[in-house]
Each structure stands twice: as C-alpha cells, then as structure tokens.
Design an enzyme around this catalytic site. Sequence first.
Site, PDB file in Angstrom:
ATOM      1  N   LYS A  20     -11.108  -1.622   6.793  1.00 55.76           N
ATOM      2  CA  LYS A  20      -9.888  -1.260   7.504  1.00 55.76           C
ATOM      3  C   LYS A  20     -10.299  -0.777   8.895  1.00 55.76           C
ATOM      4  CE  LYS A  20      -6.067   2.068   7.408  1.00 55.76           C
ATOM      5  NZ  LYS A  20      -5.210   2.906   6.548  1.00 55.76           N
TER       6      LYS A  20
ATOM      7  N   ARG B 115       0.672  10.408   0.615  1.00 53.17           N
ATOM      8  CA  ARG B 115       1.078  11.451   1.553  1.00 53.17           C
ATOM      9  C   ARG B 115       2.269  12.248   1.032  1.00 53.17           C
ATOM     10  NH1 ARG B 115       1.284   7.835   7.125  1.00 53.17           N
ATOM     11  NH2 ARG B 115      -0.605   6.599   6.701  1.00 53.17           N
TER      12      ARG B 115
ATOM     13  N   GLU C 260       0.851  -1.191   0.000  1.00 47.12           N
ATOM     14  CA  GLU C 260       0.000   0.000   0.000  1.00 47.12           C
ATOM     15  C   GLU C 260       0.884   1.238   0.000  1.00 47.12           C
ATOM     16  OE1 GLU C 260      -2.752   2.548   3.090  1.00 47.12           O
ATOM     17  OE2 GLU C 260      -2.770   0.368   3.307  1.00 47.12           O
TER      18      GLU C 260
END
Length: 211
Positions: A132, A48, A44
Amino acid sequence: MSVQHGLDEVLAISPVIPVLVIDNIEDALPLARALSAGGLKVLEVTLRTEAALQAITELRAACPELIIGAGTILNSEHYRQAVAAGSQFIVSPGVCEEVLQEAEKHDVPLLPGASTLSEMMALLARGYQTLKFFPAELNGGAKFLKTVGAVIPQLRFCPTGGISPSNAGDYLQLDNVACIGGSWMASGALVAEKQWQKISADSAAAVALKN
C-alpha cells in the site's frame, strides 16, 4: 506459505477498493450491496469505529460474493481481531515489526503500507512485493510511483490517500499499480444520507476508470 498468498488475485478483481468507515452497523449491509451493485467486489472496512469488527463478520455472512478486508491495522491485537472477525485480507497504513511478525502467524495476507524507498526496500527484503502506498498524494503521487517502478520494478502498489476521480487515472495507467483505494464513492455524507443509488452509480463510474 507466503505472507501475501492470494493477495494479487484479490487486488486484480476491481480497479478501486472502497475504503469504508462504518459508524453504524445498520449501514453496513446496504452499503456493501450498493457498492457491489456498482461492480466493486473488494471492500476494506477500516478499524476506526466500534462497529467495524461486527460489520466485517456480518458482511462475510451476508455477502459471500464479496471479498472483505480490514484496514487501519496498527498492532498485533488489531490483526488477531480482524482475522477472528473473518477478514480475508489485512491492510496497514505503515509497517512495524509487531504487525509483520503477527502476519507470519496467519494465512490471511497482509498489504503493508510504505511511503519511502527505504520502507519499500525493507519490505521487499521480507518477501513483500505488493504494498500500500499511503498517503499517496502527500508523498509524490503517481509521479513518485512511476519513478519507483524504474528503480524497484519488482514492487506493485495499491496507492491510497487523496485519490479521487480526477487523479485516479494517473495511478491506474502505471504498470506497477495493481489497483487504488479510495472513499469518494462511499463518503460519510453519502452513507449518512443513505444515498445507496448514488453510491452504486459512483461505484460503476469507479469500475469504468480502468477502461
């Protein structure tokens, strides 16, 4: 087609999904290869940093044996950018209507974040059965998820946030945990120092957590 079509198969590949913050694009490929050498095949890449989208595209081209997803998706623009870059799954830290509506426009499955029973019930009502759980440790950890399993057994989780080798086993032993997310095997310090062999060794240890 389900908004989570194929996601369960992806999450079953490895017990741990590395959550990656890639600051420098030149680190993306050696990092991915180091993780793969240790046995972690699903990655993943979090949106950011400015390098994230380019990293996803380059990894898709150079590492067809890996499954590359995009994380920290906060809005519809992020979702579209991640899909265009080649992301094979999408991860959001929480949920909002904008992201849920965007997910319905794409074949790329969404793993939405939830931390409360109300959020989990709302997502289940929308057809989401794999979520999640974030931030995991701050929201009750494995004990909380065990309780959730008793009252909403339809749901499965990928808990992320505050998970390390010392507590990973607490999550992985739960029937409603598909896998966990973590960054300890690819920390910023290890990547900055280009400790690829150390990253591979820590990745192999992460794979062994399920055994």
